[in-house]
Design a protein around this motif. Structure first.
Motif: not given
Lengths: 331, 331
Positions: A266-270, A313-314
């Motif tokens: 899972i990609f978490e944008p920061r 995020a996905r």
């Protein structure tokens, strides 16, 4: 009535006319009727505006509908043709590609009169509408899976004079971002088909994520600014406010500026779009999801740059794009 | 190893443990291994946190992963069990329902040990995790097709004491909105299964649209506030900032507060969430797309209210929900 694709209105008729671009029926589906608006006010620029090329980018059809409401009063010269949705099948399904044949309309230009429905749409637009205009605005967006600022995007064009003219037109929208975007050579784009005729093609990429009232107003303001720059309407251009700022900048992004997922997870944008980042700044985190003892992986900026796109995020496969970086264009 | 669903960790072991909830294999797919985190710090509240119930709501899995990072240091008592994604098949496909059997996990509780994969997940969660907790936080969101503020949502509960306890817990998140939501009776919800055991169930609905870094921080802050209220961590609760405001209000929405599409066409939102509207104020416009001579239809607020949800622009069939209104809760 002809069985071939045709228009039900005369694009040379004076003043306002509405009708349809009828796309011929084929083995895969019945004929389609795409609503067309045309406003002739004598000599002047000849503009074609299209929306709904991809069916999950609804900003274009809505901004087109809004234009139809106020253009009859505002336009002072020239001709504007508006087709709010050139791919109604994809719009109704809220899909990027046409559900009937699975094709991406923006990879099928100039199309085929005897092809599948997406090819027949491309053919009808190429033969019956594009010859009637010198400039084309194709209203896209980055779609629901990305955060992206309201922008005009152009790929580099070999013809230097046309490139300069295109960038000037793009900047006239006064969107927060104008982006010169290096990309893989992709056959069948509407952009390339119009460029090859020496005409200006503008791909507006009207943001991403949910389509709300605030962004729609920004998009409409940008298109109005461009109509002012073309001389079609006589008003004052104004830089729209995006996230409490009125600013407009031109950036360049290369193929090597795409950051990709280092693993499945899972990609978490920061970070957010238009953030300025230094080398090593955190862009996002990739969380492998098989086990909670496996560490998460930081994704960092390789160089000083500006964030121009971040994936929502996905779950991502390895090597899917998660962000795009850019730098101010050097001239 | 057992063929039945089971845990690979002991939830009563002191301190931190990680392992998996193994969901038994069936005719439709292999066994699933759902990562589980458990932190025991002696006597105190027993909390279960779940994310990824619906696979296109990624806020929950990410906030869960963030908690796993700082909870070992912050938690002072009690037990917290975290399962970041209870439906990994749907998360990987970015779909609301499980792709294998097409089922909505949140309509399958308490599930069946010998059912299809979604029923087997519900069964494993119901039998192996829920009994170990007195309070459940199920971290949802409104998904990519809606604009929605960070909220905790609860349906009315017949047991008045449990309802009061639930609303108090919901408000402890200090999200911009706490929403008491009348809805059609829907069998198989996780909520109802937990309520029927007299336990507090919190459905956090962590916004909608693209999932970016700013909203994720708000969500994490809300969950931290709730952990403070439960007495699991000793910190100061703080109302998170949403759109330049720090405010937290409790609203009520009835079935009759749903506004629906009056015809097929493209819905254009003309308001934002948390907007206060007067009777007759414009909520959105429905654009029939067959012809540009057909007029667009205004959708107006029937009464003074607050907008709690607005659909992102897209093509709608007649009678699909386009917005939800609400009023401050009277107590």
């Amino acid at each position: 009535m002809s069985n071939a694709s045709h228009l039900t209105l005369d694009l040379n008729a004076p003043c306002m006319s509405t009708g349809h671009l009828v796309v011929a029926k084929g083995a895969d589906c019945e004929a389609l009727s795409l609503p067309v608006f045309c406003l002739n006010k004598g000599e002047g620029p000849r503009l074609l505006i299209t929306g709904g090329n991809h069916g999950n980018e609804l900003e274009g059809p809505i901004v087109s509908r809004r234009l139809v409401e106020w253009l009859p009063e505002a336009q002072t010269c020239g001709r504007v043709i508006i087709v709010p949705e050139i791919n109604p099948l994809a719009v109704q399904a809220w899909t990027r590609n046409t559900p009937v044949d699975g094709k991406n309309l923006n990879r099928e230009f100039p199309g085929r009169a005897d092809g599948s429905v997406t090819e027949r749409i491309a053919d009808a637009v190429s033969r019956l509408l594009v010859p009637m205009a010198d400039t084309v605005f194709d209203l896209h967006s980055f779609g629901p899976q990305w955060e992206f600022p309201p922008s005009v995007v152009t790929h580099p064009i070999a013809n230097a004079a046309l490139m300069a003219k295109t960038v000037k037109m793009a900047e006239a929208f006064k969107f927060p971002m104008t982006l010169i975007w290096e990309h893989d050579d992709t056959p069948g784009m509407f952009d390339t088909f119009v460029h090859n005729q020496g005409k200006v093609f503008i791909c507006a990429e009207l943001g991403g994520g949910a389509v709300g009232s605030e962004v729609l107003s920004i998009y409409e303001a940008g298109v109005r600014n461009a109509l002012i720059a073309l001389g079609l309407i006589e008003e004052e251009a104004e830089c729209p406010t995006f996230r409490q700022r009125k600013s407009s900048q031109t950036f360049e992004t290369l193929l090597s500026d795409r950051l990709k997922s280092p693993a499945p997870g899972i990609f978490e944008p920061r970070c957010s779009v238009l953030d300025e980042v230094k080398p090593g700044d955190l862009i996002g985190v990739l969380h492998p999801m098989e086990s909670l003892s496996a560490g998460s992986i930081d994704i960092r900026a390789p160089a000083g740059s500006v964030v121009c796109a971040v994936k929502s995020a996905r779950y991502m496969e390895v090597d899917e794009a998660v962000a795009m970086l850019a730098r101010p264009l050097e001239r």
